[in-house]
Design a protein around this motif. Structure first.
Motif, short mmCIF file in Angstrom:
data_model
loop_
_atom_site.label_atom_id
_atom_site.label_comp_id
_atom_site.label_asym_id
_atom_site.label_seq_id
_atom_site.Cartn_x
_atom_site.Cartn_y
_atom_site.Cartn_z
N TRP A 1 -5.54 3.90 8.15
CA TRP A 1 -5.07 2.62 7.16
C TRP A 1 -5.32 1.47 8.03
O TRP A 1 -4.74 1.48 8.92
N SER B 1 -10.04 1.37 4.97
CA SER B 1 -8.68 1.81 4.89
C SER B 1 -8.55 3.09 3.97
O SER B 1 -9.17 3.20 2.88
N ALA C 1 0.62 -1.47 -0.01
CA ALA C 1 0.00 0.01 0.17
C ALA C 1 0.75 1.39 -0.03
O ALA C 1 0.35 1.92 -0.73
#
Length: 322
Positions: free
Chosen positions: A302, A313, A212
């Motif tokens: 997140w 998230s 991410a």
């Protein structure tokens, strides 16, 4: 086979020190040593090796532990079945300095009448913890499986609370003077998290986190414990690690380590609780209610995709210009 010797072995294995086991069992350290020595003679194997910090299980000790724990739990259940009064609420945590243990300790300090037994199963596979819940060896476990469909039918998993992450660095690290950090500022850093166990919940967490935010999570090397990790951070100008904001870490004053909150978005580890689907321990609900009183995450946070929480998230965001 002497069940009290097995009990002494189990508690010494879980606590890592014979003296701590003796204190808990209300006997002398010599008595615990004699019980374990007698057990080793009967089994014709060594169960422990001594270290500077206490005792560690041998390979034979590791193999014997789950069976000994099952025998001790069975004896306890048998005694409880005919003994007036209720037994202690037994909850498994990942470590006695973890956020789970800290929150349970805070609860117990406010409710000292609670008959609470906090244990560490020392298993990496959360399915083994689920099996312990299913068998009644423990009443609940702070573990999670990323696919709840793989849980035993009579075990369920609920969201407990979220643990915001902080960057932990030594005084010579380039980010040591920061008051807060955004995730993009962590890119290209060596974030050392040794001993991540493949297919564990935390392995999945770090995989998703690294993807991410394009982070470099370094899991190389065995996990020699928090003390060794803290030693490395104090001596390094480029190594950092991630810790939970509620995790309890202690280090010498001269280490001058820095804990730096991560914001915009806050990175958080979701902590779940596995418990029986029916007839849970009557003392468990009050602790679950306590989780709701903890400070919630900020709106911008997140969490991994498998988190059992209503929050979603947040997308990675570039830091604001200074």
């Amino acid at each position: 086979m002497d069940t009290e010797a097995m009990r002494s072995f189990v508690r010494a294995a879980e606590l890592g020190q014979l003296q701590h086991a003796a204190d808990e069992l209300g006997v002398t350290q010599q008595a615990v040593s004699k019980r374990i020595a007698a057990l080793e003679r009967e089994l014709e194997v060594r169960l422990f090796t001594r270290t500077a910090r206490g005792v560690e299980l041998t390979l034979d000790g590791q193999a014997f532990l789950p069976h000994a724990r099952s025998v001790v739990a069975g004896v306890d259940r048998a005694v409880t079945a005919v003994k007036p009064g209720s037994r202690a609420l037994r909850i498994d945590v990942l470590g006695l300095r973890s956020a789970q243990a800290v929150v349970l300790h805070d609860y117990w300090r406010s409710h000292p009448e609670t008959n609470l037994d906090v244990v560490t199963l020392r298993v990496n596979d959360p399915h083994l913890a689920a099996a312990a819940v299913q068998a009644g060896d423990i009443d609940a476990s702070f573990r999670a499986v990323t696919d709840p469909a793989t849980l035993p039918r009579d075990v369920r998993m609920i969201h407990a609370f979220d643990s915001p992450l902080e960057l932990l660095v030594g005084p010579r690290h380039p980010l040591a003077s920061a008051r807060t950090l955004t995730p993009p500022r962590l890119r290209k850093l060596r974030i050392w998290v040794p001993g991540i166990v493949p297919r564990s919940e935390w392995a999945e967490f770090y995989d998703q986190l690294a993807t991410a935010f394009d982070l470099r999570i370094d899991a190389t090397g065995p996990n020699f414990g928090n003390e060794v990790l803290l030693d490395a951070l104090a001596d390094s100008a480029d190594v950092a690690t991630l810790v939970g904001s509620r995790d309890r870490y202690l280090w010498p004053t001269n280490y001058d380590l820095r804990r730096i909150p991560i914001v915009n978005p806050t990175l958080a580890y979701p902590l779940s609780l596995m418990l029986p689907r029916t007839n849970p321990h009557p003392g468990l609900q009050a602790i679950i209610n306590h989780f709701a009183s903890l400070t919630p995450l900020p709106e911008t946070a997140w969490l991994p995709s498998w988190a059992t929480t209503p929050r979603r998230s947040a997308a990675p965001r570039e830091p604001a210009s200074k």
